[in-house]
Design a protein around this motif. Structure first.
Motif, short mmCIF file in Angstrom:
data_model
loop_
_atom_site.label_atom_id
_atom_site.label_comp_id
_atom_site.label_asym_id
_atom_site.label_seq_id
_atom_site.Cartn_x
_atom_site.Cartn_y
_atom_site.Cartn_z
N PHE A 153 0.83 -1.20 0.00
CA PHE A 153 0.00 0.00 0.00
C PHE A 153 0.87 1.26 0.00
CE2 PHE A 153 -2.14 3.48 2.16
CZ PHE A 153 -3.31 3.59 1.42
N ASN A 154 1.88 1.32 0.86
CA ASN A 154 2.73 2.51 0.96
C ASN A 154 3.50 2.77 -0.33
OD1 ASN A 154 1.89 3.03 3.57
ND2 ASN A 154 3.60 1.92 4.50
N ILE A 155 4.08 1.72 -0.89
CA ILE A 155 4.88 1.89 -2.11
C ILE A 155 4.00 2.32 -3.28
CG2 ILE A 155 6.21 0.64 -3.86
CD1 ILE A 155 7.54 -0.90 -1.56
N ILE A 156 2.88 1.64 -3.47
CA ILE A 156 1.99 1.99 -4.59
C ILE A 156 1.42 3.38 -4.41
CG2 ILE A 156 -0.18 1.42 -5.73
CD1 ILE A 156 0.52 -1.55 -5.25
N SER A 157 0.99 3.73 -3.22
CA SER A 157 0.44 5.07 -2.97
C SER A 157 1.45 6.15 -3.32
CB SER A 157 0.00 5.21 -1.52
OG SER A 157 -1.04 4.33 -1.24
N GLU A 158 2.67 5.95 -2.90
CA GLU A 158 3.72 6.92 -3.19
C GLU A 158 4.02 6.96 -4.69
OE1 GLU A 158 8.24 7.87 -1.68
OE2 GLU A 158 6.91 6.71 -0.37
N TYR A 159 4.02 5.80 -5.32
CA TYR A 159 4.33 5.69 -6.75
C TYR A 159 3.31 6.42 -7.62
CZ TYR A 159 5.81 3.29 -11.05
OH TYR A 159 6.26 2.99 -12.31
N ILE A 160 2.03 6.34 -7.28
CA ILE A 160 1.02 6.99 -8.12
C ILE A 160 0.87 8.48 -7.80
CG2 ILE A 160 -0.26 4.88 -8.59
CD1 ILE A 160 -2.33 5.74 -6.53
N GLN A 161 1.55 8.95 -6.76
CA GLN A 161 1.46 10.36 -6.41
C GLN A 161 2.79 11.10 -6.58
OE1 GLN A 161 -1.25 12.12 -5.77
NE2 GLN A 161 -2.54 10.33 -5.99
N SER A 162 3.71 10.52 -7.36
CA SER A 162 5.00 11.18 -7.51
C SER A 162 5.61 10.93 -8.89
CB SER A 162 5.97 10.68 -6.44
OG SER A 162 6.39 9.37 -6.72
N LYS A 163 6.72 11.59 -9.11
CA LYS A 163 7.48 11.41 -10.35
C LYS A 163 8.62 10.41 -10.15
CE LYS A 163 6.76 16.10 -12.05
NZ LYS A 163 7.39 17.34 -12.45
N GLN A 164 8.81 9.96 -8.93
CA GLN A 164 9.90 9.04 -8.63
C GLN A 164 9.70 7.70 -9.33
OE1 GLN A 164 9.78 8.99 -4.27
NE2 GLN A 164 11.89 9.74 -4.33
N SER A 165 10.82 7.06 -9.63
CA SER A 165 10.74 5.71 -10.21
C SER A 165 10.38 4.72 -9.11
CB SER A 165 12.07 5.33 -10.85
OG SER A 165 13.03 5.06 -9.84
N LEU A 166 9.89 3.58 -9.52
CA LEU A 166 9.52 2.54 -8.57
C LEU A 166 10.76 2.07 -7.79
CD1 LEU A 166 7.34 0.76 -7.40
CD2 LEU A 166 7.69 -0.82 -9.32
N GLN A 167 11.89 1.98 -8.46
CA GLN A 167 13.12 1.55 -7.81
C GLN A 167 13.54 2.52 -6.70
OE1 GLN A 167 12.62 1.59 -11.12
NE2 GLN A 167 12.50 -0.60 -11.42
N GLN A 168 13.41 3.82 -6.97
CA GLN A 168 13.76 4.83 -5.95
C GLN A 168 12.86 4.68 -4.72
OE1 GLN A 168 13.14 8.22 -8.56
NE2 GLN A 168 15.29 8.84 -8.30
N ILE A 169 11.60 4.50 -4.96
CA ILE A 169 10.64 4.38 -3.85
C ILE A 169 10.91 3.11 -3.05
CG2 ILE A 169 8.19 4.05 -3.28
CD1 ILE A 169 7.61 5.87 -5.76
N LYS A 170 11.13 2.00 -3.73
CA LYS A 170 11.42 0.75 -3.03
C LYS A 170 12.69 0.89 -2.19
CE LYS A 170 9.57 -2.86 -6.05
NZ LYS A 170 10.01 -3.91 -7.00
N ARG A 171 13.70 1.53 -2.74
CA ARG A 171 14.96 1.71 -2.03
C ARG A 171 14.75 2.44 -0.70
NH1 ARG A 171 18.00 4.48 -5.88
NH2 ARG A 171 17.71 2.71 -7.23
N ASN A 172 13.84 3.40 -0.68
CA ASN A 172 13.57 4.17 0.53
C ASN A 172 12.92 3.34 1.64
OD1 ASN A 172 14.58 6.46 -0.71
ND2 ASN A 172 12.57 7.18 -1.37
N TYR A 173 12.36 2.19 1.30
CA TYR A 173 11.70 1.35 2.30
C TYR A 173 12.59 0.22 2.84
CZ TYR A 173 7.27 3.66 1.72
OH TYR A 173 6.27 4.60 1.72
N ARG A 174 13.81 0.12 2.37
CA ARG A 174 14.73 -0.94 2.86
C ARG A 174 15.30 -0.60 4.20
NH1 ARG A 174 17.34 -4.62 -1.59
NH2 ARG A 174 15.51 -4.75 -2.82
#
Length: 174
Positions: A153-174
């Motif tokens: 939920f957190n990754i997808i929510s952030e992904y659809i509300q930003s210009k960041q790539s999916l890889q960048q967002i996933k990296r922030n959750y490690r």
């Protein structure tokens, strides 16, 4: 925004046709395609009778049908001329709506000035494809030490509300 009518609605457009059940489709149509889809035009919009929806030539036409509709059977839909939107445009008018329970993601048109983050059609398609993968697979989450549903939920929510790539967002959750 471009104005659509019977002479241009079939050129690189996105549209959601609504299923119609109480319309007697005329025997004499305005246009019949090689694949047997029939079209009937009115001042307000277009009726389409067809067995195939989704990718139609160079267009992306969805069929919003009742739950009894079976794919590959004849469906009758109607769309107003104002329901057509250009897919080959630099305008960011598309957003992604996610249903976590049914594990689906849908591209929608931002018809009002809502707070949804918008994309050009191609970007929305690419993001939707990645979101479907996140929703339906768990293997990607094996290296995270968080509850997968909450993480998803957190990754997808952030992904659809930003210009960041999916890889960048996933990296922030490690």
């Amino acid at each position: 925004m471009k104005t659509y009518n019977q002479t241009n609605f079939f050129k690189h457009t996105f549209c959601e046709f609504q299923q119609i059940e109480d319309f007697d489709f005329p025997k004499k149509t305005h246009y019949q395609s090689k694949s047997e889809s029939a079209y009937f035009y009115t001042e307000e919009g277009v009726y389409r009778r067809s067995t195939h929806w989704g990718r139609v030539a160079n267009c992306r036409w969805k069929f919003i049908a009742n739950k009894d509709y079976k794919n590959q059977t004849i469906g009758l839909g109607f769309a107003k001329w104002t329901d057509f939107y250009p897919i080959e445009t630099a305008q960011k008018i598309f957003y992604i709506e996610v249903d976590y329970e049914s594990k689906t993601a849908t591209i929608r048109v931002n018809t009002n000035s809502s707070s949804n983050h918008c994309f050009v059609f191609y970007e929305a398609q690419q993001k939707r494809k990645q979101i479907i993968h996140l929703l339906n697979n768990d293997k990607w989450a094996q290296y995270y030490e968080q509850d997968i549903e909450k993480l998803r939920f957190n990754i997808i929510s952030e992904y659809i509300q930003s210009k960041q790539s999916l890889q960048q967002i996933k990296r922030n959750y490690r």
